[in-house]
Enzyme design. Sequence first.
Site, PDB file in Angstrom:
ATOM      1  N   SER A 157       7.933   9.291  12.221  1.00  0.00           N
ATOM      2  CA  SER A 157       6.811   9.077  11.301  1.00  0.00           C
ATOM      3  C   SER A 157       7.274   9.257   9.871  1.00  0.00           C
ATOM      4  O   SER A 157       7.699  10.350   9.481  1.00  0.00           O
ATOM      5  CB  SER A 157       5.670  10.055  11.606  1.00  0.00           C
ATOM      6  OG  SER A 157       4.733  10.076  10.547  1.00  0.00           O
ATOM      7  N   GLN A 192       5.364   9.328   7.381  1.00  0.00           N
ATOM      8  CA  GLN A 192       4.416  10.213   6.697  1.00  0.00           C
ATOM      9  C   GLN A 192       4.796  11.676   6.900  1.00  0.00           C
ATOM     10  O   GLN A 192       4.738  12.476   5.961  1.00  0.00           O
ATOM     11  CB  GLN A 192       2.997   9.942   7.196  1.00  0.00           C
ATOM     12  CG  GLN A 192       2.493   8.557   6.830  1.00  0.00           C
ATOM     13  CD  GLN A 192       1.136   8.245   7.431  1.00  0.00           C
ATOM     14  OE1 GLN A 192       0.522   9.082   8.076  1.00  0.00           O
ATOM     15  NE2 GLN A 192       0.667   7.027   7.231  1.00  0.00           N
ATOM     16  N   LYS A 231       0.827  -1.207   0.000  1.00  0.00           N
ATOM     17  CA  LYS A 231       0.000   0.000   0.000  1.00  0.00           C
ATOM     18  C   LYS A 231       0.863   1.259   0.000  1.00  0.00           C
ATOM     19  O   LYS A 231       0.606   2.197  -0.756  1.00  0.00           O
ATOM     20  CB  LYS A 231      -0.935  -0.009   1.215  1.00  0.00           C
ATOM     21  CG  LYS A 231      -1.921   1.142   1.216  1.00  0.00           C
ATOM     22  CD  LYS A 231      -3.060   0.954   2.194  1.00  0.00           C
ATOM     23  CE  LYS A 231      -2.640   1.095   3.629  1.00  0.00           C
ATOM     24  NZ  LYS A 231      -3.799   1.371   4.514  1.00  0.00           N
ATOM     25  N   ARG A 257       2.792   5.978  -3.263  1.00  0.00           N
ATOM     26  CA  ARG A 257       3.893   6.815  -3.727  1.00  0.00           C
ATOM     27  C   ARG A 257       4.131   6.646  -5.218  1.00  0.00           C
ATOM     28  O   ARG A 257       4.480   7.614  -5.907  1.00  0.00           O
ATOM     29  CB  ARG A 257       5.155   6.492  -2.926  1.00  0.00           C
ATOM     30  CG  ARG A 257       5.088   6.997  -1.479  1.00  0.00           C
ATOM     31  CD  ARG A 257       6.127   6.305  -0.603  1.00  0.00           C
ATOM     32  NE  ARG A 257       6.203   6.861   0.745  1.00  0.00           N
ATOM     33  CZ  ARG A 257       5.376   6.562   1.741  1.00  0.00           C
ATOM     34  NH1 ARG A 257       4.381   5.704   1.530  1.00  0.00           N
ATOM     35  NH2 ARG A 257       5.529   7.108   2.939  1.00  0.00           N
ATOM     36  N   ARG A 260      -5.408   1.285  18.772  1.00  0.00           N
ATOM     37  CA  ARG A 260      -5.151  -0.150  18.585  1.00  0.00           C
ATOM     38  C   ARG A 260      -4.730  -0.841  19.874  1.00  0.00           C
ATOM     39  O   ARG A 260      -5.006  -2.040  20.045  1.00  0.00           O
ATOM     40  CB  ARG A 260      -4.100  -0.356  17.486  1.00  0.00           C
ATOM     41  CG  ARG A 260      -4.684  -0.118  16.100  1.00  0.00           C
ATOM     42  CD  ARG A 260      -3.705  -0.397  14.991  1.00  0.00           C
ATOM     43  NE  ARG A 260      -4.372  -0.257  13.692  1.00  0.00           N
ATOM     44  CZ  ARG A 260      -3.742   0.010  12.562  1.00  0.00           C
ATOM     45  NH1 ARG A 260      -2.429   0.171  12.550  1.00  0.00           N
ATOM     46  NH2 ARG A 260      -4.413   0.109  11.433  1.00  0.00           N
ATOM     47  N   ASP A 309       2.525  -1.051  12.234  1.00  0.00           N
ATOM     48  CA  ASP A 309       1.259  -1.538  11.677  1.00  0.00           C
ATOM     49  C   ASP A 309       1.027  -3.020  11.956  1.00  0.00           C
ATOM     50  O   ASP A 309      -0.056  -3.538  11.680  1.00  0.00           O
ATOM     51  CB  ASP A 309       1.217  -1.303  10.164  1.00  0.00           C
ATOM     52  CG  ASP A 309       0.934   0.156   9.827  1.00  0.00           C
ATOM     53  OD1 ASP A 309       0.311   0.848  10.653  1.00  0.00           O
ATOM     54  OD2 ASP A 309       1.345   0.602   8.745  1.00  0.00           O
ATOM     55  N   GLY A 314      -4.527   7.699   5.610  1.00  0.00           N
ATOM     56  CA  GLY A 314      -3.688   8.668   6.300  1.00  0.00           C
ATOM     57  C   GLY A 314      -2.432   8.985   5.520  1.00  0.00           C
ATOM     58  O   GLY A 314      -1.977  10.136   5.471  1.00  0.00           O
ATOM     59  N   LYS A 364      -3.817   5.486  15.637  1.00  0.00           N
ATOM     60  CA  LYS A 364      -3.947   4.875  14.311  1.00  0.00           C
ATOM     61  C   LYS A 364      -5.436   4.887  13.934  1.00  0.00           C
ATOM     62  O   LYS A 364      -6.206   5.685  14.439  1.00  0.00           O
ATOM     63  CB  LYS A 364      -3.346   3.463  14.315  1.00  0.00           C
ATOM     64  CG  LYS A 364      -1.877   3.414  14.694  1.00  0.00           C
ATOM     65  CD  LYS A 364      -0.966   4.190  13.742  1.00  0.00           C
ATOM     66  CE  LYS A 364      -0.618   3.425  12.502  1.00  0.00           C
ATOM     67  NZ  LYS A 364       0.359   4.131  11.640  1.00  0.00           N
TER      68      LYS A 364
END
Length: 440
Positions: free
Chosen positions: A172, A174, A26, A31, A351, A320, A99, A347
Amino acid sequence: MSSSTHHWIARRGTALQGSLAIPGDKSVSHRAVMFAALADGVSQIDGFLEGEDTRSTAAIFAKLGVRIETPSASQRIVHGVGVDGLQPPTEVLDCGNAGTGMRLLAGLLAAQRFDSVLVGDASLSKRPMRRVTGPLAQMGARIETQDDGTPPLHVRGGQALHGIDFVSPVASAQVKSAVLLAGLYAQGETSVTEPHPTRDYTERMLSAFGVEIDFSPGKARLRGGQRLRATDIAVPADFSSAAFFIVAASVVPGSEVVLRAVGLNPRRTGLLAALRLMGADIGEENHAEHGGEPVADLHVRYAPLRGAQIPEALVPDMIDEFPALFVAAAAASGQTVVTGAAELRVKESDRLAAMATGLRTLGIQVDETPDGATIHGGSIGSGVIESHGDHRIAMAFAIAGQLSMGQVQVNDVANVATSFPGFDTLAQDVGFGLETAGHR
């Protein structure tokens, strides 16, 4: 989708056997579409994840004027418009549950000449965005969030960005990626230094598209004003999706599975180290490289697991995979201790709380802490689990059902399609006892 209309019944199946092709990664798929859209020329993407999140990202670039062809479900042909060729959207840009899509797009859209609005689903609309909008503001961007720092994001175009040396307070990928993408458009150099190394998909793929970028674990630097060259990308199988079958084969007696061409980015594979620490039997074969990413076949055989202290250094490299790890810990003998994982609370769901509550429902003792938990291995019973619409929670408890003394009902599983379309069918094919009930 309400829990009453779409849920799973998971119960003991057979020993898991087979050779599996897991859907595409994913993170790499997101990207690949983004960078191909910004490149000069036409790029072909093979192994693209045909999931809701990645479709959302592709649809956004179509709204930004990029032509994207779909010869098959796992292929995309992207006609790049160059770094300066995106067109103003005529409507809001819906990231769905993604996200990754929203945070990376924030960095990219902050540098455009036009305004845009990024929205998401109910889950994404609760997630923190100031960690991204803060450093982008330091570069000169103007992005407005809700008062509590959550989406929608109102991105004001026409800002002149300047490079910064950003020391990130959070590990992170991201956040790092959003700053680097804005840095492509910024005056001067942009660098990011992290408290712990995170996944380097953005750096590897920008390099594959011809961008000069210096990167090492925990650091990345590029200069603004560079262009991207079209290139073809083969997306590896998604490690986070493979993780559920890695854990399932490790805990269901008699199992032996091969997972083909799985992406083994070193910043992604903390779960392998954690499971091996617990005694798992996981071999690697046929090492290769796809689109700048290391891949290999994973050969997983059942082995009795024992509890372990999970090193905090592994946490960013398996953030994850914790839902799957919690099930492995429940199946292990002794105690498994997780610390340094507070990020799990923000998340798609909290979680830590969701896994602890779910495992307790099935009779497993879990002592929760602010940044982790101690899981006491034991016999997994029956119960009804709320996934809170979180795809990874849902798949984790499908594994738990394979060890249940009765059956496990997992509610609210529609969101599994965001990352792993066809999970239930593939799971049934290798021997899971898993039924889908209700309407999709």
